[in-house]
Design a protein around this motif. Structure first.
Motif, PDB file in Angstrom:
ATOM      1  N   LYS A 169       0.848  -1.177   0.000  1.00 26.49           N
ATOM      2  CA  LYS A 169       0.000   0.000   0.000  1.00 26.49           C
ATOM      3  C   LYS A 169       0.898   1.246   0.000  1.00 26.49           C
ATOM      4  O   LYS A 169       2.060   1.200   0.409  1.00 26.49           O
ATOM      5  CB  LYS A 169      -0.895   0.027   1.239  1.00 26.49           C
ATOM      6  N   THR A 170       0.345   2.361  -0.437  1.00 26.99           N
ATOM      7  CA  THR A 170       1.058   3.629  -0.313  1.00 26.99           C
ATOM      8  C   THR A 170       0.976   4.112   1.128  1.00 26.99           C
ATOM      9  O   THR A 170       0.177   3.628   1.927  1.00 26.99           O
ATOM     10  CB  THR A 170       0.449   4.688  -1.246  1.00 26.99           C
ATOM     11  N   VAL A 171       1.824   5.091   1.457  1.00 30.79           N
ATOM     12  CA  VAL A 171       1.813   5.686   2.796  1.00 30.79           C
ATOM     13  C   VAL A 171       1.701   7.202   2.654  1.00 30.79           C
ATOM     14  O   VAL A 171       2.127   7.772   1.637  1.00 30.79           O
ATOM     15  CB  VAL A 171       3.089   5.322   3.589  1.00 30.79           C
TER      16      VAL A 171
ATOM     17  N   LEU B 265       6.096   4.181  -1.113  1.00 29.64           N
ATOM     18  CA  LEU B 265       5.598   5.184  -2.045  1.00 29.64           C
ATOM     19  C   LEU B 265       4.718   6.146  -1.262  1.00 29.64           C
ATOM     20  O   LEU B 265       3.723   5.746  -0.651  1.00 29.64           O
ATOM     21  CB  LEU B 265       4.795   4.540  -3.178  1.00 29.64           C
ATOM     22  N   LEU B 266       5.101   7.435  -1.277  1.00 31.28           N
ATOM     23  CA  LEU B 266       4.414   8.461  -0.498  1.00 31.28           C
ATOM     24  C   LEU B 266       3.393   9.193  -1.361  1.00 31.28           C
ATOM     25  O   LEU B 266       3.653   9.500  -2.524  1.00 31.28           O
ATOM     26  CB  LEU B 266       5.423   9.474   0.061  1.00 31.28           C
TER      27      LEU B 266
ATOM     28  N   PHE C 213       8.807   8.043  -4.455  1.00 34.60           N
ATOM     29  CA  PHE C 213       9.409   6.760  -4.099  1.00 34.60           C
ATOM     30  C   PHE C 213      10.543   6.991  -3.108  1.00 34.60           C
ATOM     31  O   PHE C 213      11.417   7.833  -3.335  1.00 34.60           O
ATOM     32  CB  PHE C 213       9.945   6.070  -5.353  1.00 34.60           C
ATOM     33  N   ARG C 214      10.514   6.242  -2.012  1.00 33.42           N
ATOM     34  CA  ARG C 214      11.548   6.365  -0.986  1.00 33.42           C
ATOM     35  C   ARG C 214      12.216   5.013  -0.749  1.00 33.42           C
ATOM     36  O   ARG C 214      11.558   3.968  -0.710  1.00 33.42           O
ATOM     37  CB  ARG C 214      10.936   6.857   0.327  1.00 33.42           C
TER      38      ARG C 214
ATOM     39  N   ALA D  14      15.775  -4.466  -8.714  1.00 36.88           N
ATOM     40  CA  ALA D  14      14.700  -5.168  -8.024  1.00 36.88           C
ATOM     41  C   ALA D  14      13.365  -4.611  -8.482  1.00 36.88           C
ATOM     42  O   ALA D  14      13.305  -3.602  -9.188  1.00 36.88           O
ATOM     43  CB  ALA D  14      14.861  -5.041  -6.511  1.00 36.88           C
ATOM     44  N   LEU D  15      12.288  -5.278  -8.078  1.00 36.46           N
ATOM     45  CA  LEU D  15      10.961  -4.940  -8.547  1.00 36.46           C
ATOM     46  C   LEU D  15      10.009  -4.835  -7.369  1.00 36.46           C
ATOM     47  O   LEU D  15      10.023  -5.672  -6.459  1.00 36.46           O
ATOM     48  CB  LEU D  15      10.475  -6.029  -9.512  1.00 36.46           C
ATOM     49  N   VAL D  16       9.167  -3.793  -7.377  1.00 36.19           N
ATOM     50  CA  VAL D  16       8.184  -3.595  -6.322  1.00 36.19           C
ATOM     51  C   VAL D  16       6.934  -2.972  -6.940  1.00 36.19           C
ATOM     52  O   VAL D  16       7.020  -2.241  -7.931  1.00 36.19           O
ATOM     53  CB  VAL D  16       8.745  -2.700  -5.191  1.00 36.19           C
ATOM     54  N   ALA D  17       5.756  -3.276  -6.374  1.00 36.86           N
ATOM     55  CA  ALA D  17       4.490  -2.734  -6.869  1.00 36.86           C
ATOM     56  C   ALA D  17       3.746  -2.053  -5.732  1.00 36.86           C
ATOM     57  O   ALA D  17       3.757  -2.534  -4.589  1.00 36.86           O
ATOM     58  CB  ALA D  17       3.631  -3.846  -7.464  1.00 36.86           C
ATOM     59  N   PHE D  18       3.076  -0.935  -6.055  1.00 40.44           N
ATOM     60  CA  PHE D  18       2.324  -0.179  -5.059  1.00 40.44           C
ATOM     61  C   PHE D  18       0.875  -0.026  -5.503  1.00 40.44           C
ATOM     62  O   PHE D  18       0.597   0.351  -6.648  1.00 40.44           O
ATOM     63  CB  PHE D  18       2.941   1.213  -4.852  1.00 40.44           C
ATOM     64  N   ASP D  19      -0.035  -0.309  -4.590  1.00 43.37           N
ATOM     65  CA  ASP D  19      -1.462  -0.144  -4.820  1.00 43.37           C
ATOM     66  C   ASP D  19      -1.800   1.342  -4.754  1.00 43.37           C
ATOM     67  O   ASP D  19      -1.591   1.999  -3.728  1.00 43.37           O
ATOM     68  CB  ASP D  19      -2.224  -0.922  -3.738  1.00 43.37           C
ATOM     69  N   LEU D  20      -2.358   1.883  -5.840  1.00 47.28           N
ATOM     70  CA  LEU D  20      -2.667   3.307  -5.923  1.00 47.28           C
ATOM     71  C   LEU D  20      -4.113   3.622  -5.542  1.00 47.28           C
ATOM     72  O   LEU D  20      -4.631   4.693  -5.862  1.00 47.28           O
ATOM     73  CB  LEU D  20      -2.387   3.824  -7.339  1.00 47.28           C
ATOM     74  N   GLY D  21      -4.760   2.715  -4.855  1.00 51.90           N
ATOM     75  CA  GLY D  21      -6.167   2.868  -4.541  1.00 51.90           C
ATOM     76  C   GLY D  21      -6.508   4.063  -3.675  1.00 51.90           C
ATOM     77  O   GLY D  21      -7.672   4.492  -3.635  1.00 51.90           O
ATOM     78  N   LYS D  22      -5.541   4.630  -2.965  1.00 52.85           N
ATOM     79  CA  LYS D  22      -5.796   5.783  -2.110  1.00 52.85           C
ATOM     80  C   LYS D  22      -5.733   7.107  -2.865  1.00 52.85           C
ATOM     81  O   LYS D  22      -6.043   8.153  -2.284  1.00 52.85           O
ATOM     82  CB  LYS D  22      -4.810   5.800  -0.941  1.00 52.85           C
TER      83      LYS D  22
END
Length: 249
Positions: free
Chosen positions: A109-111, A161-162, A175-176, A190-198
Motif C-alpha cells: 500500500k502507499t503511505v 511510495l508516499l 518513491f523512498r 529489483a521490482l516492487v508494486a504499489f497499490d494506488l487505490g488511495k
C-alpha cells in the motif's frame, strides 16, 4: 517469524541475495528470488479460494485453466508469470492460458507523506528507476524496476511510495528507499508494486501520474499514464461460476 516471498532480482544473480523489509504493520516480510525462466507477463493475481484470474493490463484478463484458486489466497498481489495460450479456450473476450510458473513480487500500500520527518521514517537513499516494460502504471498499481547499491550483510532494505506531498497535484507520488545502513558497492535491480487505490478517483479519465525520487544524480521525475482501475467483480463471479460448472479446469 518473517514470511519468505519472492522478489525479482535482475542482475548479479550469483551474488548475495537481495532483501527487502516492509515498513507497514501488515506486511513484515522478506523478499528474495533468483529467476529460473524469463517471465512473459506482469499481472495482478485476483480471486481467492474459489477462483483465480490474472489481470494482464487495464483491458485484458487471463484465465489460468490449471488453477482453480489463487496460490496467494485472498491476498491480491502483483506477480511475474510465464504462461502459454490455450488454443480454442476463449470466454467473454478474454484469453485462456496455462500457467507454467508464477511468483509474487513485493506488493504494498502507499503511505501518507509526513513532510519534515520523511527522511527519518522512510529514508532517502538514492535509486535509479529503470525504463523497462515492468516499470508501468496499470490496473491500479505502479510497478517499478529500480536499481541501487547493496551491501553484503543480509540486511533488509525498505521501500515505500508516499502520497499527498504536493497539495497542488494529488497524482504526484514519491518513491523512498531506506538501505538501513546496507548501501554497499555492488549494484543490482529489483521490482516492487504499489497499490494506488488511495489516490483520488480519475472518473474514467487518464491523467498524468508524476513519480518523484532521489537518484544518484539528484532529484528526478517521470510521468505515467494513469486511470483508476476498473471494477472486476463481474469477471470474478463469471470465472467462479464457470470453474464450479466444470467449464474451466
Amino acid at each position: 517469524m518473517k514470511k519468505v516471498h519472492v522478489l525479482w532480482v535482475l542482475a548479479c544473480l550469483l551474488a548475495a541475495p537481495v532483501l527487502f523489509q516492509s515498513c507497514s504493520d501488515d506486511d513484515d516480510e522478506v523478499y528474495v528470488w533468483y529467476p529460473y525462466l524469463s517471465p512473459n507477463a506482469l499481472v495482478t493475481v485476483k480471486g481467492g479460494t474459489d477462483s483465480c484470474f490474472l489481470q494482464l493490463d487495464d483491458e485484458t484478463t487471463l484465465w489460468p485453466v490449471n488453477l482453480s484458486s489463487s496460490p496467494f489466497g485472498e491476498k491480491e498481489v502483483r506477480a511475474l508469470v510465464h504462461f502459454t495460450d490455450v488454443d480454442g479456450e476463449k470466454h467473454f473476450c478474454t484469453r485462456a492460458v496455462y500457467v507454467n510458473w508464477m511468483d509474487s513480487i513485493l506488493t504494498k500500500k502507499t503511505v501518507p507523506d509526513s513532510a519534515l520527518v520523511n527522511d527519518s521514517l522512510y529514508g532517502n537513499d538514492p535509486v535509479d528507476i529503470v525504463d523497462d516494460w515492468v516499470t508501468v502504471a496499470e490496473d491500479g498499481y505502479l510497478t517499478l524496476r529500480f536499481s541501487t547499491l547493496w551491501g553484503n550483510r543480509g540486511i533488509a532494505h525498505k521501500v515505500n511510495l508516499l502520497t499527498g506531498g504536493n497539495p497542488e497535484n494529488p497524482y504526484e507520488v514519491e518513491f523512498r528507499h531506506d538501505a538501513c545502513g546496507d548501501a554497499g558497492s555492488w549494484r543490482s535491480d529489483a521490482l516492487v508494486a504499489f497499490d494506488l487505490g488511495k489516490l483520488p478517483d480519475t472518473g474514467g479519465r487518464t491523467v498524468k501520474l508524476t513519480l518523484v525520487w532521489q537518484s544518484f544524480r539528484g532529484r528526478r521525475t517521470a510521468e505515467f499514464d494513469y486511470c483508476t482501475r476498473k471494477k472486476t467483480g463481474n469477471v470474478a463471479r463469471q470465472i467462479e461460476q464457470m470453474q464450479r460448472g466444470g467449464m474451466l479446469r
